[in-house]
Design a protein around this motif. Structure first.
Motif, mmCIF file in Angstrom:
data_model
loop_
_atom_site.group_PDB
_atom_site.id
_atom_site.type_symbol
_atom_site.label_atom_id
_atom_site.label_comp_id
_atom_site.label_asym_id
_atom_site.label_seq_id
_atom_site.Cartn_x
_atom_site.Cartn_y
_atom_site.Cartn_z
ATOM 1 N N UNK A 137 65.276 8.300 -5.306
ATOM 2 C CA UNK A 137 65.108 6.871 -5.058
ATOM 3 C C UNK A 137 66.201 6.337 -4.133
ATOM 4 N N UNK A 138 67.436 6.738 -4.376
ATOM 5 C CA UNK A 138 68.530 6.297 -3.515
ATOM 6 C C UNK A 138 68.348 6.795 -2.087
ATOM 7 N N UNK A 139 67.893 8.024 -1.942
ATOM 8 C CA UNK A 139 67.657 8.568 -0.601
ATOM 9 C C UNK A 139 66.529 7.821 0.101
ATOM 10 N N UNK A 140 65.466 7.532 -0.627
ATOM 11 C CA UNK A 140 64.339 6.810 -0.028
ATOM 12 C C UNK A 140 64.767 5.413 0.413
ATOM 13 N N UNK A 141 65.552 4.737 -0.404
ATOM 14 C CA UNK A 141 66.010 3.393 -0.042
ATOM 15 C C UNK A 141 66.987 3.435 1.133
ATOM 16 N N UNK A 142 67.824 4.465 1.194
ATOM 17 C CA UNK A 142 68.723 4.623 2.332
ATOM 18 C C UNK A 142 67.933 4.849 3.610
ATOM 19 N N UNK A 143 66.953 5.743 3.540
ATOM 20 C CA UNK A 143 66.130 6.038 4.714
ATOM 21 C C UNK A 143 65.341 4.804 5.131
ATOM 22 N N UNK A 144 64.859 4.041 4.165
ATOM 23 C CA UNK A 144 64.130 2.811 4.483
ATOM 24 C C UNK A 144 65.001 1.783 5.183
ATOM 25 N N UNK A 145 66.215 1.587 4.679
ATOM 26 C CA UNK A 145 67.122 0.622 5.310
ATOM 27 C C UNK A 145 67.550 1.097 6.697
ATOM 28 N N UNK A 146 67.807 2.392 6.837
ATOM 29 C CA UNK A 146 68.187 2.935 8.146
ATOM 30 C C UNK A 146 67.018 2.848 9.124
ATOM 31 N N UNK A 147 65.823 3.120 8.638
ATOM 32 C CA UNK A 147 64.640 3.000 9.494
ATOM 33 C C UNK A 147 64.386 1.566 9.916
ATOM 34 N N UNK A 148 64.604 0.630 9.004
ATOM 35 C CA UNK A 148 64.431 -0.780 9.351
ATOM 36 C C UNK A 148 65.458 -1.210 10.402
ATOM 37 N N UNK A 149 66.680 -0.722 10.277
ATOM 38 C CA UNK A 149 67.706 -1.043 11.277
ATOM 39 C C UNK A 149 67.336 -0.445 12.630
ATOM 40 N N UNK A 150 66.837 0.777 12.629
ATOM 41 C CA UNK A 150 66.445 1.416 13.883
ATOM 42 C C UNK A 150 65.258 0.701 14.516
ATOM 43 N N UNK A 151 64.294 0.309 13.701
ATOM 44 C CA UNK A 151 63.127 -0.402 14.231
ATOM 45 C C UNK A 151 63.528 -1.778 14.770
ATOM 46 N N UNK A 152 64.442 -2.436 14.080
ATOM 47 C CA UNK A 152 64.938 -3.727 14.558
ATOM 48 C C UNK A 152 65.630 -3.560 15.903
#
Length: 82
Positions: free
Chosen positions: A34-49
């Motif tokens: 879960x922590x890895x998925x949330x980290x990847x999600x936040x990093x992906x959102x930053x990259x997409x932004x």
């Protein structure tokens, strides 16, 4: 961008500090995933932004690099398990 990086850093830290007590500790493994998925999600959102042209004109690539690095660390943690 900073907020997304801080969120990614927090969840990456939790993924790295959770230690299962044994192979039977499914809750700890679920917490790591879960922590890895949330980290990847936040990093992906930053990259997409950052990929948005108005944002790229204002923020250089090094603004997004810490979040992407945290995402890579989370992927490695997820793949290697405990």
């Amino acid at each position: 961008m900073t907020l997304l990086t801080l969120v990614a850093a927090y969840f990456c830290w939790t993924a790295l500090t959770i230690r299962p007590l044994g192979s039977w500790d499914n809750d700890a493994y679920a917490g790591i995933v879960l922590s890895c998925v949330l980290t990847i999600g936040a990093a992906g959102a930053a990259a997409m932004l950052w990929l948005l042209p108005p944002v790229r004109r204002v923020l250089r690539w090094w603004w997004v690099s810490p979040a992407v690095l945290l995402g890579v660390i989370a992927v490695i943690r997820w793949v290697t398990g405990a």
